[in-house]
Design an enzyme around this catalytic site. Structure first.
Site, PDB file in Angstrom:
ATOM      1  N   ASP A  43      41.341   7.601  22.769  1.00 10.43           N
ATOM      2  CA  ASP A  43      41.551   5.863  23.293  1.00 10.43           C
ATOM      3  C   ASP A  43      40.370   5.139  23.434  1.00 10.43           C
ATOM      4  O   ASP A  43      40.878   3.986  23.896  1.00 10.43           O
ATOM      5  CB  ASP A  43      42.841   6.776  24.683  1.00 10.43           C
ATOM      6  CG  ASP A  43      41.642   7.115  25.870  1.00 10.43           C
ATOM      7  OD1 ASP A  43      40.695   7.544  25.186  1.00 10.43           O
ATOM      8  OD2 ASP A  43      41.861   7.642  27.090  1.00 10.43           O
ATOM      9  N   SER A  44      39.356   5.541  23.455  1.00 13.36           N
ATOM     10  CA  SER A  44      37.863   4.692  23.416  1.00 13.36           C
ATOM     11  C   SER A  44      38.906   3.836  22.331  1.00 13.36           C
ATOM     12  O   SER A  44      37.653   2.164  22.881  1.00 13.36           O
ATOM     13  CB  SER A  44      36.887   5.070  22.808  1.00 13.36           C
ATOM     14  OG  SER A  44      37.146   5.971  21.774  1.00 13.36           O
ATOM     15  N   ASP A  81      44.768  11.238  20.733  1.00 10.08           N
ATOM     16  CA  ASP A  81      44.623  10.703  21.931  1.00 10.08           C
ATOM     17  C   ASP A  81      46.270  10.196  22.355  1.00 10.08           C
ATOM     18  O   ASP A  81      46.295   9.336  22.258  1.00 10.08           O
ATOM     19  CB  ASP A  81      43.378   9.855  22.470  1.00 10.08           C
ATOM     20  CG  ASP A  81      42.115  10.411  23.568  1.00 10.08           C
ATOM     21  OD1 ASP A  81      42.889  11.469  23.650  1.00 10.08           O
ATOM     22  OD2 ASP A  81      41.290  10.099  23.777  1.00 10.08           O
ATOM     23  N   LYS A 110      44.660  15.120  22.457  1.00 10.35           N
ATOM     24  CA  LYS A 110      44.013  15.584  22.874  1.00 10.35           C
ATOM     25  C   LYS A 110      44.503  14.820  24.275  1.00 10.35           C
ATOM     26  O   LYS A 110      45.261  13.424  24.008  1.00 10.35           O
ATOM     27  CB  LYS A 110      42.621  15.180  22.902  1.00 10.35           C
ATOM     28  CG  LYS A 110      42.039  15.177  24.278  1.00 10.35           C
ATOM     29  CD  LYS A 110      40.412  14.892  23.608  1.00 10.35           C
ATOM     30  CE  LYS A 110      39.758  13.471  23.930  1.00 10.35           C
ATOM     31  NZ  LYS A 110      40.125  12.834  25.057  1.00 10.35           N
ATOM     32  N   GLU A 112      44.156  14.677  28.388  1.00 13.01           N
ATOM     33  CA  GLU A 112      42.611  14.407  30.136  1.00 13.01           C
ATOM     34  C   GLU A 112      43.600  15.155  31.075  1.00 13.01           C
ATOM     35  O   GLU A 112      44.222  14.430  31.873  1.00 13.01           O
ATOM     36  CB  GLU A 112      41.949  13.193  29.904  1.00 13.01           C
ATOM     37  CG  GLU A 112      41.066  12.755  28.739  1.00 13.01           C
ATOM     38  CD  GLU A 112      41.177  11.032  29.336  1.00 13.01           C
ATOM     39  OE1 GLU A 112      40.787  10.948  31.227  1.00 13.01           O
ATOM     40  OE2 GLU A 112      40.336  10.032  28.255  1.00 13.01           O
ATOM     41  N   GLU A 179      33.187  16.003  29.403  1.00 14.82           N
ATOM     42  CA  GLU A 179      32.016  14.953  28.747  1.00 14.82           C
ATOM     43  C   GLU A 179      31.529  14.524  30.423  1.00 14.82           C
ATOM     44  O   GLU A 179      32.041  14.463  31.390  1.00 14.82           O
ATOM     45  CB  GLU A 179      33.136  13.847  29.117  1.00 14.82           C
ATOM     46  CG  GLU A 179      32.339  12.308  28.847  1.00 14.82           C
ATOM     47  CD  GLU A 179      33.892  11.172  28.562  1.00 14.82           C
ATOM     48  OE1 GLU A 179      35.011  11.706  27.875  1.00 14.82           O
ATOM     49  OE2 GLU A 179      33.079  10.147  28.514  1.00 14.82           O
TER      50      GLU A 179
HETATM   51  O1  KIV Z   1      38.233   8.006  23.845  1.00 14.20           O
HETATM   52  C1  KIV Z   1      37.329   9.158  22.938  1.00 14.20           C
HETATM   53  O2  KIV Z   1      36.381   8.526  22.616  1.00 14.20           O
HETATM   54  C2  KIV Z   1      36.782   9.876  23.749  1.00 14.20           C
HETATM   55  C3  KIV Z   1      35.593  10.946  23.511  1.00 14.20           C
HETATM   56  C4  KIV Z   1      34.821  10.358  24.310  1.00 14.20           C
HETATM   57  C5  KIV Z   1      35.640  12.242  23.681  1.00 14.20           C
HETATM   58  O3  KIV Z   1      38.009  10.898  24.451  1.00 14.20           O
END
Ligand code: KIV
Length: 266
Positions: A43-44, A81, A110, A112, A179
């Protein structure tokens, strides 16, 4: 493509796992040809691709679009994500969201954090969908955490993170992102798990690393986090190329004859 079983097997064989984030088709095609093990559509991407201030702005629409673009460019194992709150509005909505990411081409999702996600992680894995956990600095909880800072420095915090990792493994996660945490803590957590712990800002003793592709390619010009290693100076390479292109255009050096089409003589 690395299979779900290979994550654990790699850990057993003490082979490190490399993961990069990826958000678009063209880059995915390059990653596909590399020896990197696996791709995370993080989600970055809301920040790197959409210019958002944080990952709180991530939406399902954005994540589905990014995941489907990446899936068209690579056959590598793709982890999609789950964006902010997409798994916190009841089982049906959560499963519809997970379904959308999987239909877009992900091989796993993924999520969180642990607290409040226990039931849903179990439900997703019981539905045949691999889940990667993510603890430590969880950017979606930034308003609660109070800043992008190292987690687990205090004994009580460290104990909580160790227990969370064990709980995530019990719930069926195939891997966990650690992280921004002290090296010693990440090492202890990695050693306590049978599944691989993948670090980002967590030192060298995890079972693998994940990095944001824009960071490692040096595309971000702003001050970088301590844990980021730049493998190229993408920002300046692109900037120099743009300036060279501009000066070629204004000085009539581009396009040249061999870059032009001509009438054919009849
Ligand atoms: O969204 C992302 O890039 C992440 C990584 C930093 C693990 O969750």
């Amino acid at each position: 493509m690395i299979s779900i079983h290979e994550f654990k097997q790699k850990k057993e064989r003490k082979e490190k796992i490399s993961i990069v984030t990826c958000y678009d088709y063209t880059t995915a095609k390059i990653v596909d040809k590399s020896s990197v093990d696996c791709v995370l559509v993080g989600d970055s991407g809301t920040m790197t691709m959409y210019g958002c201030e944080s990952t709180i702005q991530a939406t399902m629409e954005m994540m589905v679009l990014l995941t489907s673009a990446v899936a068209k460019g690579t056959t590598k194992f793709i982890i999609g994500d789950m964006p902010f709150l997409s798994c916190r509005k009841g089982l049906t909505e959560t499963m519809n969201n997970v379904h959308s990411i999987m239909k877009a081409g992900a091989n796993a999702v993924k999520l969180e954090g642990l607290k409040g996600n226990e039931e849903i992680i179990k439900y997703i894995t019981d539905s045949g969908i691999p889940v990667m956990g993510h603890i430590g600095l969880t950017p979606q909880a930034i308003n609660m955490i109070g800043g992008y800072k190292v987690q687990g420095k205090l004994h009580s915090e460290a104990e909580r993170l160790k227990n969370e990792a064990i709980e995530l493994e019990k719930l069926g996660c195939f891997s966990i992102v650690l992280e921004c945490m002290p090296v010693e803590l990440a090492r202890e957590i990695s050693n306590s798990l049978a599944i691989p712990a993948i670090g980002i800002g967590a030192g060298p003793f995890t079972d693998g690393q994940v990095i944001v592709i824009h960071d490692m390619l040096g595309l971000e010009h702003e001050k970088k986090a301590k844990f980021v290693r730049k493998y190229m100076d993408g920002y300046n390479s692109i900037l120099d190329s743009l300036n060279l292109y501009h000066s070629d255009v204004v000085s009539d050096k581009y396009p040249a004859q061999e870059e032009s089409y001509f009438w054919r003589s009849e």
